[in-house]
Design a protein around this motif. Structure first.
Motif, mmCIF file in Angstrom:
data_model
loop_
_atom_site.group_PDB
_atom_site.id
_atom_site.type_symbol
_atom_site.label_atom_id
_atom_site.label_comp_id
_atom_site.label_asym_id
_atom_site.label_seq_id
_atom_site.Cartn_x
_atom_site.Cartn_y
_atom_site.Cartn_z
ATOM 1 N N HIS A 183 0.822 -1.211 0.000
ATOM 2 C CA HIS A 183 0.000 0.000 0.000
ATOM 3 C C HIS A 183 0.858 1.264 0.000
ATOM 4 O O HIS A 183 0.323 2.374 0.098
ATOM 5 C CB HIS A 183 -0.927 0.010 1.216
ATOM 6 N N GLY A 184 2.180 1.089 -0.078
ATOM 7 C CA GLY A 184 3.069 2.235 -0.106
ATOM 8 C C GLY A 184 3.420 2.792 1.257
ATOM 9 O O GLY A 184 4.059 3.845 1.354
ATOM 10 N N ARG A 185 3.031 2.102 2.334
ATOM 11 C CA ARG A 185 3.345 2.572 3.678
ATOM 12 C C ARG A 185 4.763 2.185 4.073
ATOM 13 O O ARG A 185 5.249 1.116 3.697
ATOM 14 C CB ARG A 185 2.347 1.997 4.692
ATOM 15 N N ILE A 186 5.406 3.039 4.847
ATOM 16 C CA ILE A 186 6.774 2.820 5.304
ATOM 17 C C ILE A 186 6.734 2.240 6.714
ATOM 18 O O ILE A 186 6.144 2.832 7.618
ATOM 19 C CB ILE A 186 7.582 4.137 5.300
ATOM 20 N N TRP A 187 7.379 1.099 6.912
ATOM 21 C CA TRP A 187 7.463 0.464 8.226
ATOM 22 C C TRP A 187 8.894 0.580 8.736
ATOM 23 O O TRP A 187 9.847 0.287 8.005
ATOM 24 C CB TRP A 187 7.054 -1.004 8.147
ATOM 25 N N ALA A 188 9.022 0.996 9.986
ATOM 26 C CA ALA A 188 10.338 1.157 10.608
ATOM 27 C C ALA A 188 10.384 0.371 11.913
ATOM 28 O O ALA A 188 9.575 0.608 12.817
ATOM 29 C CB ALA A 188 10.636 2.626 10.880
ATOM 30 N N SER A 189 11.322 -0.570 11.983
ATOM 31 C CA SER A 189 11.507 -1.372 13.188
ATOM 32 C C SER A 189 12.607 -0.743 14.032
ATOM 33 O O SER A 189 13.730 -0.554 13.565
ATOM 34 C CB SER A 189 11.891 -2.809 12.809
ATOM 35 N N THR A 190 12.275 -0.415 15.291
ATOM 36 C CA THR A 190 13.236 0.216 16.186
ATOM 37 C C THR A 190 13.499 -0.679 17.395
ATOM 38 O O THR A 190 12.883 -1.730 17.549
ATOM 39 C CB THR A 190 12.726 1.585 16.678
ATOM 40 N N MET A 191 14.411 -0.228 18.245
ATOM 41 C CA MET A 191 14.772 -1.000 19.430
ATOM 42 C C MET A 191 13.607 -1.172 20.413
ATOM 43 O O MET A 191 13.632 -2.049 21.261
ATOM 44 C CB MET A 191 15.942 -0.331 20.149
ATOM 45 N N LYS A 192 12.571 -0.314 20.285
ATOM 46 C CA LYS A 192 11.463 -0.375 21.236
ATOM 47 C C LYS A 192 10.110 -0.585 20.558
ATOM 48 O O LYS A 192 9.071 -0.309 21.156
ATOM 49 C CB LYS A 192 11.418 0.898 22.075
ATOM 50 N N GLY A 193 10.125 -1.066 19.334
ATOM 51 C CA GLY A 193 8.863 -1.314 18.666
ATOM 52 C C GLY A 193 8.865 -0.867 17.214
ATOM 53 O O GLY A 193 9.885 -0.433 16.683
ATOM 54 N N VAL A 194 7.698 -0.974 16.584
ATOM 55 C CA VAL A 194 7.556 -0.706 15.156
ATOM 56 C C VAL A 194 6.642 0.500 14.943
ATOM 57 O O VAL A 194 5.649 0.679 15.647
ATOM 58 C CB VAL A 194 6.978 -1.933 14.423
ATOM 59 N N ALA A 195 7.004 1.327 13.960
ATOM 60 C CA ALA A 195 6.179 2.468 13.574
ATOM 61 C C ALA A 195 5.855 2.370 12.096
ATOM 62 O O ALA A 195 6.615 1.789 11.319
ATOM 63 C CB ALA A 195 6.900 3.780 13.871
ATOM 64 N N VAL A 196 4.716 2.941 11.699
ATOM 65 C CA VAL A 196 4.314 2.934 10.294
ATOM 66 C C VAL A 196 3.961 4.359 9.880
ATOM 67 O O VAL A 196 3.385 5.128 10.656
ATOM 68 C CB VAL A 196 3.124 1.973 10.050
ATOM 69 N N PHE A 197 4.344 4.707 8.656
ATOM 70 C CA PHE A 197 4.091 6.047 8.109
ATOM 71 C C PHE A 197 3.473 5.898 6.727
ATOM 72 O O PHE A 197 4.000 5.171 5.880
ATOM 73 C CB PHE A 197 5.406 6.823 8.029
ATOM 74 N N ASP A 198 2.355 6.576 6.505
ATOM 75 C CA ASP A 198 1.664 6.517 5.223
ATOM 76 C C ASP A 198 1.884 7.839 4.488
ATOM 77 O O ASP A 198 1.263 8.857 4.832
ATOM 78 C CB ASP A 198 0.172 6.277 5.429
#
Length: 244
Positions: A193-208
């Motif tokens: 869907h074109g969303r950006i997923w970022a895995s970090t040391m404390k969890g995951v974030a998503v940006f559309d």
């Protein structure tokens, strides 16, 4: 054609499955010592390469033999954490290399003789960290670098003056919604869907990116306090200061 499935091993090189047979390339057989990340590229001229990144740097395989990068100005022979292939959007295919302590490097593979370019915390623009752990790209051609101090987004400049950077840079941190600033290795992807997923040391974030609203409105400047630096004495309103 350089067809087949490639598998990288941290300390045992690269294995390629082709025509039902596995072939292993390690230090004894002319391949890299290990491989943390792999990428396959194909230029407009049909030249195919298999790229491998490891703690010894960047290597490439043309179907006959392996070549180790680092003898020319380019990614040094130090740890590569991630590879990303930017598709041809009219200017050619670009290989991106994220390094654990040497920033991000890229090269246009469709331009013969094109030099490697780089970004780190000393360049202009400057990355927030020399550690790059993930690389991905949105549908608008913007590159997202997952670093040790947040996500750096690179937006290509359409008409960059000579001698200036090809990118505008925005940095996103915990203040923008990331669970942590330090990204995990290979921790950035773009979904269907074109969303950006970022895995970090404390969890995951998503940006559309489709829901992003760019605020270009100039903001007024409000002064809350004024004081002398040496004496820490407050300055009265409309006070004039001598200067030379």
């Amino acid at each position: 054609p350089l067809a087949g499935l490639g598998v990288g091993y941290q300390s045992r090189g690269v294995a390629v499955l082709r025509d039902g047979r596995w072939t292993t390339f390690d230090a004894k057989h002319g391949g890299p010592v290990g491989s943390y990340t792999l990428a396959r590229t194909r230029t407009r001229a049909g030249v195919e390469m298999l790229w491998s990144g490891s703690f010894q740097g960047l290597a490439r395989y043309d179907g006959r033999r392996w070549f180790v990068e680092g003898s020319e100005p380019g990614p040094p022979r130090s740890e590569v954490s991630v590879l990303h292939v930017s598709p041809d959007r009219g200017e050619g295919t670009t290989l991106w290399v994220g390094m654990r302590g040497n920033g991000a490097w890229w090269r246009n593979l469709d331009r013969p003789g094109a030099a490697w370019e780089r970004l780190d915390d000393t360049t202009e623009p400057a990355l927030p960290s020399r550690v790059v752990t993930g690389i991905t790209e949105d549908n608008y051609g913007r590159i997202y670098l997952l670093t040790g101090h947040g996500v750096a987004r690179l937006t290509p400049r359409l008409r960059a003056p000579a001698g200036t950077s090809r990118f505008d840079l925005d940095v996103y941190t915990v203040e923008d919604g990331l669970p942590a600033n330090h990204g995990n290795y290979e921790g950035a992807i773009t979904d269907s869907h074109g969303r950006i997923w970022a895995s970090t040391m404390k969890g995951v974030a998503v940006f559309d990116p489709r829901r992003e609203v760019l605020d270009r409105t100039p903001k007024p400047l409000h002064l809350e306090r004024a004081w002398r630096a040496r004496s820490n004495q407050p300055l009265a309103a409309r006070r004039e200061l001598a200067h030379s």
